[in-house]
Scaffold this motif. Structure first.
Motif, PDB file in Angstrom:
ATOM      1  N   LEU A 113      -4.129  83.973  40.220  1.00 41.51           N
ATOM      2  CA  LEU A 113      -5.376  84.460  39.636  1.00 41.51           C
ATOM      3  C   LEU A 113      -5.200  84.817  38.159  1.00 41.51           C
ATOM      4  CD1 LEU A 113      -6.631  86.705  42.583  1.00 41.51           C
ATOM      5  CD2 LEU A 113      -7.565  84.493  41.886  1.00 41.51           C
ATOM      6  N   LEU A 114      -4.081  85.493  37.845  1.00 37.70           N
ATOM      7  CA  LEU A 114      -3.867  85.936  36.469  1.00 37.70           C
ATOM      8  C   LEU A 114      -3.545  84.768  35.546  1.00 37.70           C
ATOM      9  CD1 LEU A 114      -1.861  89.208  37.146  1.00 37.70           C
ATOM     10  CD2 LEU A 114      -4.134  89.041  36.125  1.00 37.70           C
ATOM     11  N   ARG A 115      -2.723  83.808  36.024  1.00 37.25           N
ATOM     12  CA  ARG A 115      -2.386  82.665  35.175  1.00 37.25           C
ATOM     13  C   ARG A 115      -3.636  81.833  34.884  1.00 37.25           C
ATOM     14  NH1 ARG A 115       2.137  79.629  34.204  1.00 37.25           N
ATOM     15  NH2 ARG A 115       3.048  81.693  33.898  1.00 37.25           N
ATOM     16  N   GLY A 116      -4.429  81.588  35.910  1.00 39.73           N
ATOM     17  CA  GLY A 116      -5.655  80.830  35.701  1.00 39.73           C
ATOM     18  C   GLY A 116      -6.622  81.547  34.776  1.00 39.73           C
ATOM     19  N   ALA A 117      -6.749  82.870  34.951  1.00 37.62           N
ATOM     20  CA  ALA A 117      -7.650  83.640  34.097  1.00 37.62           C
ATOM     21  C   ALA A 117      -7.159  83.673  32.659  1.00 37.62           C
ATOM     22  CB  ALA A 117      -7.782  85.062  34.633  1.00 37.62           C
ATOM     23  N   LEU A 118      -5.841  83.719  32.466  1.00 41.51           N
ATOM     24  CA  LEU A 118      -5.281  83.724  31.113  1.00 41.51           C
ATOM     25  C   LEU A 118      -5.717  82.492  30.331  1.00 41.51           C
ATOM     26  CD1 LEU A 118      -3.065  84.840  29.038  1.00 41.51           C
ATOM     27  CD2 LEU A 118      -1.536  83.165  30.128  1.00 41.51           C
ATOM     28  N   LEU A 119      -5.726  81.341  30.985  1.00 38.45           N
ATOM     29  CA  LEU A 119      -6.040  80.078  30.313  1.00 38.45           C
ATOM     30  C   LEU A 119      -7.489  80.021  29.817  1.00 38.45           C
ATOM     31  CD1 LEU A 119      -4.179  77.780  32.847  1.00 38.45           C
ATOM     32  CD2 LEU A 119      -3.449  78.325  30.519  1.00 38.45           C
ATOM     33  N   PHE A 120      -8.341  80.866  30.382  1.00 39.92           N
ATOM     34  CA  PHE A 120      -9.730  80.928  29.930  1.00 39.92           C
ATOM     35  C   PHE A 120     -10.000  82.175  29.092  1.00 39.92           C
ATOM     36  CE2 PHE A 120      -9.874  77.990  33.428  1.00 39.92           C
ATOM     37  CZ  PHE A 120     -10.825  77.057  33.049  1.00 39.92           C
ATOM     38  N   ALA A 121      -9.230  83.247  29.331  1.00 38.52           N
ATOM     39  CA  ALA A 121      -9.480  84.506  28.631  1.00 38.52           C
ATOM     40  C   ALA A 121      -9.143  84.400  27.148  1.00 38.52           C
ATOM     41  CB  ALA A 121      -8.663  85.627  29.272  1.00 38.52           C
ATOM     42  N   VAL A 122      -8.013  83.773  26.825  1.00 36.58           N
ATOM     43  CA  VAL A 122      -7.603  83.706  25.413  1.00 36.58           C
ATOM     44  C   VAL A 122      -8.601  82.900  24.575  1.00 36.58           C
ATOM     45  CG1 VAL A 122      -5.787  82.996  23.817  1.00 36.58           C
ATOM     46  CG2 VAL A 122      -5.178  84.041  26.013  1.00 36.58           C
ATOM     47  N   PRO A 123      -9.002  81.689  24.981  1.00 36.57           N
ATOM     48  CA  PRO A 123     -10.026  80.982  24.189  1.00 36.57           C
ATOM     49  C   PRO A 123     -11.343  81.748  24.124  1.00 36.57           C
ATOM     50  CG  PRO A 123      -8.940  79.486  25.709  1.00 36.57           C
ATOM     51  CD  PRO A 123      -8.506  80.863  26.092  1.00 36.57           C
ATOM     52  N   LEU A 124     -11.695  82.417  25.225  1.00 37.53           N
ATOM     53  CA  LEU A 124     -12.945  83.166  25.246  1.00 37.53           C
ATOM     54  C   LEU A 124     -12.929  84.291  24.225  1.00 37.53           C
ATOM     55  CD1 LEU A 124     -15.551  82.994  26.992  1.00 37.53           C
ATOM     56  CD2 LEU A 124     -14.590  84.813  28.410  1.00 37.53           C
ATOM     57  N   GLY A 125     -11.749  84.956  24.089  1.00 40.83           N
ATOM     58  CA  GLY A 125     -11.660  86.071  23.152  1.00 40.83           C
ATOM     59  C   GLY A 125     -11.366  85.663  21.725  1.00 40.83           C
ATOM     60  N   HIS A 126     -10.528  84.616  21.541  1.00 41.03           N
ATOM     61  CA  HIS A 126     -10.101  84.241  20.198  1.00 41.03           C
ATOM     62  C   HIS A 126     -10.952  83.137  19.574  1.00 41.03           C
ATOM     63  CE1 HIS A 126      -7.261  84.066  16.897  1.00 41.03           C
ATOM     64  NE2 HIS A 126      -7.167  82.752  17.026  1.00 41.03           N
ATOM     65  N   TRP A 127     -11.523  82.285  20.408  1.00 35.84           N
ATOM     66  CA  TRP A 127     -12.367  81.185  19.931  1.00 35.84           C
ATOM     67  C   TRP A 127     -13.747  81.274  20.597  1.00 35.84           C
ATOM     68  CZ3 TRP A 127     -10.111  77.776  16.415  1.00 35.84           C
ATOM     69  CH2 TRP A 127      -8.720  77.768  16.344  1.00 35.84           C
ATOM     70  N   PRO A 128     -14.483  82.379  20.399  1.00 29.30           N
ATOM     71  CA  PRO A 128     -15.734  82.571  21.152  1.00 29.30           C
ATOM     72  C   PRO A 128     -16.796  81.517  20.853  1.00 29.30           C
ATOM     73  CG  PRO A 128     -15.512  84.217  19.421  1.00 29.30           C
ATOM     74  CD  PRO A 128     -14.197  83.511  19.502  1.00 29.30           C
ATOM     75  N   GLU A 129     -16.953  81.152  19.590  1.00 28.46           N
ATOM     76  CA  GLU A 129     -18.010  80.193  19.245  1.00 28.46           C
ATOM     77  C   GLU A 129     -17.670  78.796  19.753  1.00 28.46           C
ATOM     78  OE1 GLU A 129     -21.093  80.624  18.081  1.00 28.46           O
ATOM     79  OE2 GLU A 129     -20.559  82.724  18.416  1.00 28.46           O
TER      80      GLU A 129
END
Length: 330
Positions: free
Chosen positions: A138-154
């Motif tokens: 769960l955490l590894r999969g979420a990491l792969l989406f969390a970082v782009p969501l936070g750092h590359w929001p647009e």
């Protein structure tokens, strides 16, 4: 109960093949940092070739999963193939109907299922504890989406809205993306700290340090490269490569603990995936040919690729989770 190495990653492939993925990710990061203006021109052709040879191909041997993991279900070849095609195509058609009926919910389902599939399929062989495996997945999969969501929001919002627009749904706002990123990034960060603490408390220091290294590498990749490029590098050279190597063992490729020749491994896999790979690439060529003839913008091509991926993700992920990872649930 100890996991069955014939179903999970064999012991030899817990080191060398993962190092190959590490090198690919690190190389992409270094190229982007040292030559940001040249990196897209270098990475784009490699990703296009890799998408065909590894990305599309990695699911083209799904028909071999059940015979290898549950041979009792394959007493009759004809019945098995009829059941496999009916089930696989039926699930794919179901996702297609969901895109037409509930596009917004289907986007959420696609990203959620992809996060689980990537996180669980890439888990190390060293997980003897089912709880740790589920938490890591769960955490590894979420990491792969969390970082782009936070750092590359647009950029991330543009990808999501491209899917929603293609399906005829309303786009999401920048505020919604920002709120989601705050929650997801916090949960992923705290969750990893708790998980690593649990590893050390149970004397699993090697596993903790390995997971820390992988999180560091993947976070660097996701921070340095834009979402499309980072997702492409990860999907092809990490997720797909690891799946190909794991499938080779499942299909009877002899393990050699002394060396790993990726060229031989890839050739072994491609010979077995050729029939379905040919069907898949032909279908993609026809689809993209139609889009090209309509002078579709580049964003439509990206969205089409994601929609096609979503259609086959459900049956593919189920085969991996319930077939290849069956021993992890015991």
């Amino acid at each position: 109960m100890a996991p069955a190495t014939s179903i999970l990653l064999p012991a030899w492939s817990a080191a060398v093949p993962r190092r190959a993925s590490y090198v690919a990710v690190l190389t992409a990061v270094v190229v982007q940092l040292l030559a940001p203006g040249v990196a897209p021109w270098l990475l784009a052709p490699l990703l296009l070739i890799g998408l065909l040879v590894l990305g599309v191909a990695h699911g083209a041997c799904d028909q071999f999963v059940v015979p290898a993991t549950h041979p009792a279900l394959v007493r009759s070849r004809f019945r098995y193939w009829a059941s496999f095609l009916f089930g696989y195509l039926g699930l794919a058609a179901l996702v297609g109907l969901l895109w037409w009926w509930q596009p917004a919910a289907t986007v959420a389902l696609f990203f959620g299922l992809t996060a689980w599939h990537w996180g669980s399929a890439d888990a190390s062989v060293f997980f003897a504890n089912r709880g740790h495996w589920v938490a890591h997945s769960l955490l590894r999969g979420a990491l792969l989406f969390a970082v782009p969501l936070g750092h590359w929001p647009e950029e991330t919002r543009a990808i999501i809205n491209g899917l929603l627009t293609l399906a005829g749904a309303l786009p999401i706002s920048a505020g919604a993306v920002q709120q989601a990123s705050v929650v997801v990034v916090a949960l992923v960060g705290i969750g990893h700290l708790v998980l690593w603490t649990s590893y050390f408390q149970q004397g699993r220091g090697v596993l903790a340090r390995t997971d820390m290294l992988e999180v560091l590498l993947l976070t660097a990749l996701l921070l340095v490269l834009s979402p499309l490029f980072s997702a492409g590098v990860y999907f092809i050279f990490w997720h797909s490569l690891q799946h190909v190597l794991r499938m080779n063992q499942l299909m009877g490729r002899p393990a050699d603990s002394r060396q790993l020749l990726l060229r031989i491994e890839l050739g072994f896999f491609l010979r077995r995936s050729a029939p379905l790979l040919l069907v898949s690439t032909t279908g993609l060529a026809i689809l993209y040919g139609i889009a090209w003839s309509q002078a579709a913008p580049s964003s439509v091509f990206v969205s089409l690729a994601l929609v096609v991926a979503s259609v086959v993700t459900l049956p593919h992920a189920l085969l991996v989770t319930l077939g290849m990872d069956a021993a992890r649930w015991r």
